[in-house]
Design an enzyme around this catalytic site. Structure first.
Site, PDB file in Angstrom:
ATOM      1  N   ASP A  28      31.672  62.795 128.738  1.00  0.00           N
ATOM      2  CA  ASP A  28      30.758  64.259 129.331  1.00  0.00           C
ATOM      3  C   ASP A  28      29.771  63.998 129.146  1.00  0.00           C
ATOM      4  O   ASP A  28      28.624  64.864 129.482  1.00  0.00           O
ATOM      5  CB  ASP A  28      31.124  65.502 128.416  1.00  0.00           C
ATOM      6  CG  ASP A  28      30.713  67.101 128.412  1.00  0.00           C
ATOM      7  OD1 ASP A  28      30.818  67.213 130.006  1.00  0.00           O
ATOM      8  OD2 ASP A  28      30.454  66.882 127.608  1.00  0.00           O
ATOM      9  N   GLY A  35      18.980  74.020 119.218  1.00  0.00           N
ATOM     10  CA  GLY A  35      20.014  73.463 119.964  1.00  0.00           C
ATOM     11  C   GLY A  35      21.885  74.079 119.499  1.00  0.00           C
ATOM     12  O   GLY A  35      22.179  74.540 117.906  1.00  0.00           O
ATOM     13  N   GLN A  36      23.043  73.906 120.218  1.00  0.00           N
ATOM     14  CA  GLN A  36      24.257  74.950 119.814  1.00  0.00           C
ATOM     15  C   GLN A  36      24.908  74.431 120.899  1.00  0.00           C
ATOM     16  O   GLN A  36      24.792  74.146 121.966  1.00  0.00           O
ATOM     17  CB  GLN A  36      23.997  76.228 119.235  1.00  0.00           C
ATOM     18  CG  GLN A  36      23.586  77.319 120.656  1.00  0.00           C
ATOM     19  CD  GLN A  36      24.331  78.637 120.395  1.00  0.00           C
ATOM     20  OE1 GLN A  36      25.621  78.467 120.026  1.00  0.00           O
ATOM     21  NE2 GLN A  36      23.441  79.228 120.292  1.00  0.00           N
ATOM     22  N   GLY A  37      26.716  73.754 120.692  1.00  0.00           N
ATOM     23  CA  GLY A  37      27.295  74.362 121.747  1.00  0.00           C
ATOM     24  C   GLY A  37      28.926  75.189 121.181  1.00  0.00           C
ATOM     25  O   GLY A  37      28.794  75.563 120.472  1.00  0.00           O
ATOM     26  N   LYS A  54      23.809  68.164 112.990  1.00  0.00           N
ATOM     27  CA  LYS A  54      25.042  69.106 114.204  1.00  0.00           C
ATOM     28  C   LYS A  54      25.818  69.204 112.896  1.00  0.00           C
ATOM     29  O   LYS A  54      26.288  68.266 112.978  1.00  0.00           O
ATOM     30  CB  LYS A  54      24.868  68.380 115.448  1.00  0.00           C
ATOM     31  CG  LYS A  54      25.735  68.484 115.789  1.00  0.00           C
ATOM     32  CD  LYS A  54      25.674  67.661 117.417  1.00  0.00           C
ATOM     33  CE  LYS A  54      27.178  68.137 117.753  1.00  0.00           C
ATOM     34  NZ  LYS A  54      27.290  66.918 119.035  1.00  0.00           N
ATOM     35  N   SER A  66      29.968  73.394 117.573  1.00  0.00           N
ATOM     36  CA  SER A  66      28.325  73.087 116.596  1.00  0.00           C
ATOM     37  C   SER A  66      27.551  74.222 117.017  1.00  0.00           C
ATOM     38  O   SER A  66      26.702  74.517 117.638  1.00  0.00           O
ATOM     39  CB  SER A  66      27.890  71.737 116.639  1.00  0.00           C
ATOM     40  OG  SER A  66      27.495  71.699 118.193  1.00  0.00           O
ATOM     41  N   TYR A  67      26.317  73.563 115.673  1.00  0.00           N
ATOM     42  CA  TYR A  67      24.962  74.231 115.514  1.00  0.00           C
ATOM     43  C   TYR A  67      23.876  72.331 115.009  1.00  0.00           C
ATOM     44  O   TYR A  67      24.395  72.143 114.399  1.00  0.00           O
ATOM     45  CB  TYR A  67      24.614  75.173 114.876  1.00  0.00           C
ATOM     46  CG  TYR A  67      25.349  76.462 114.718  1.00  0.00           C
ATOM     47  CD1 TYR A  67      24.727  77.387 116.036  1.00  0.00           C
ATOM     48  CD2 TYR A  67      26.016  76.741 114.285  1.00  0.00           C
ATOM     49  CE1 TYR A  67      25.494  78.934 116.147  1.00  0.00           C
ATOM     50  CE2 TYR A  67      26.456  78.529 114.131  1.00  0.00           C
ATOM     51  CZ  TYR A  67      26.353  79.359 115.325  1.00  0.00           C
ATOM     52  OH  TYR A  67      26.970  80.731 115.324  1.00  0.00           O
TER      53      TYR A  67
END
Length: 443
Positions: A280, A142-144, A169, A147-148
């Site tokens: 969010d 996952g990532q945003g 994270k 962050s990873y």
């Protein structure tokens, strides 16, 4: 698509009493949340929903020598907190001291050294001092934007592939460390005031550690970034809606929907009692511990967790900036009538849209946008500004149910559930009133 609303005063925490929902309800099939289990299969994903990078092999190197540095994490954390408090985004020293009910006579230095270090750091899993802990995968799970997320392994465990059923994270760079630290402070606070956060369906927080280039090669040689140790979950609600939901019967999906409603209301109740606004909430930020079984039954093999608190804040301090996802905004966040700041009511509205997305199997307003564009992918033939303006215009119509449920059979199949969503999305009941209504009329 993200927006950054202007800052403004907060809505005060409601002092109302929260009713409880009967666990023997005929509509709320309640299952006791599973306790934390290091052997369970999890997979933590962060939002926004982005496809993971396909080639990260060059980012890793595990043959770097790692020196004994037992106090380095404390040193890095102390320095990072000093920088964070020098220009606070969500939290200041005074604000945190008040949240944690610390003595007013405690100096900032004592506060940082003796209290925050104790509740944030995870000495039992310190990457800087223990070379047994690694991030062996060549791809993030996952990532945003900041962050990873990678699976954590240990060379000393006897589990398959040395998998600890935990993830890290971590900040993409030192420049983005502040966001991770703010999320750590929020999760540590929730863990401190409500130790059984997993029972509240808020993602459990196992502590903070630091990594450097020896763990992730894409970091610069002088960078050491913080990372959150979290449970590994199977998928998020976005993935479930797009890949699993169609395999289940209507009866099974309805049962899961009520479970999702119950557990997300549990999470919102915990947040509101403790003065935290998520800011969010969306399908990408609701994690599922295990894939729900396709066999009909009680679906007690999994739970939902509310995750990704990078936009969260405490109502006692005004944030200097805030990011949220436009599709999940309540109308008051984008019109000209209010202060454009998330509140407990807008968090509940976002949960309502997640529940609506579960029924439609589409992200909010995505199906309508595809129809308007004659079946082409959203945004084809139009600019980003035009797409954003179209979405804002749709949100301001204040008719989320009819604009997202476009197939007539869904109104019949989900009649009871849509009636509940009308209370959330149209009548805009506060959380306390909604819980009381559910307890009175849906048991």
């Amino acid at each position: 698509m993200n927006s950054t609303p202007p800052t403004s005063p907060f809505t005060e925490v409601h002092d109302g009493v929260f009713p409880s929902i009967d666990r023997n309800s005929k509509n709320f099939v309640y299952h006791q949340p599973q306790k934390r289990n290091a052997g369970a299969a999890y997979s933590h994903l962060v939002s926004p929903v982005e496809e993971p990078a396909t080639k990260f092999n060059e980012a890793f190197r595990t043959e770097y020598p790692i020196k004994e540095c037992g106090t380095l994490s404390e040193t890095y954390l102390k320095n990072d907190l000093n920088m964070l408090f020098a220009n606070p985004r969500f939290y200041s020293v005074d604000n945190l001291a008040s949240m944690f009910h610390l003595c007013r006579t405690v100096s900032p230095l004592e506060y940082l050294n003796e209290f925050l270090m104790g509740i944030l750091l995870a000495p039992q899993m310190d990457f800087l001092s223990n070379p047994d802990y690694t991030l062996p995968s060549s791809r993030p799970i996952g990532q945003g934007s900041y962050s990873y997320v990678y699976t954590i392994s240990s060379t000393t465990t006897s589990t398959l592939n040395n998998d600890l059923s935990l993830v890290l994270k971590f900040a993409k760079s030192q420049h983005k460390s502040k966001v991770i630290l703010q999320e750590a402070l929020t999760l540590a606070y929730l863990q401190y005031v409500s130790p059984s956060t997993s029972d509240s369906h808020i993602i459990p927080f196992y502590g903070l550690t630091y990594i450097n280039k020896s763990h992730f090669r894409r970091l610069r040689s002088n960078e050491c970034v913080p990372g959150l140790i979290l449970p590994k979950c199977r998928m998020n609600l976005y993935n479930f809606n797009s890949t699993v939901s169609h395999e289940l019967s209507l009866i099974g999906k309805r049962e899961i929907w009520w479970k999702l409603l119950k557990e997300m209301l549990d999470a919102l109740k915990t947040l509101k009692i403790n003065g935290i606004i998520h800011g969010d909430i969306k399908t990408a930020n609701i994690l599922i511990t295990e894939t729900p079984s396709v066999n009909e039954g009680h679906f007690d093999n999994f739970d939902f967790y509310l995750a990704d608190f990078t936009s969260a804040f405490h109502t006692s301090q005004l944030p200097t900036d805030l990011n949220t996802t436009v599709e999940y905004c309540a109308p008051e966040l984008i019109d000209n009538s209010t202060d454009h700041i998330p509140t407990f009511k807008t968090d509940l509205y976002a949960v309502g849209l997640c529940l609506l997305s579960f029924i439609s199997q589409h992200e909010p307003y995505n199906e309508l946008q595809s129809l308007v564009s004659h079946g082409s992918s959203p945004g084809t033939g139009s600019s980003s500004i035009q797409r954003s303006q179209w979405l804002i215009n749709v949100l301001l119509k204040k008719d989320p149910i009819n604009l997202n449920i476009l197939r007539s059979n869904l109104f019949q199949d989900w009649k009871l559930e849509l009636a509940v969503l009308s209370k959330i999305l149209v009548e805009r009941l506060p959380l306390e009133e909604l819980l009381a209504l559910l307890e009175q009329d849906y048991i």
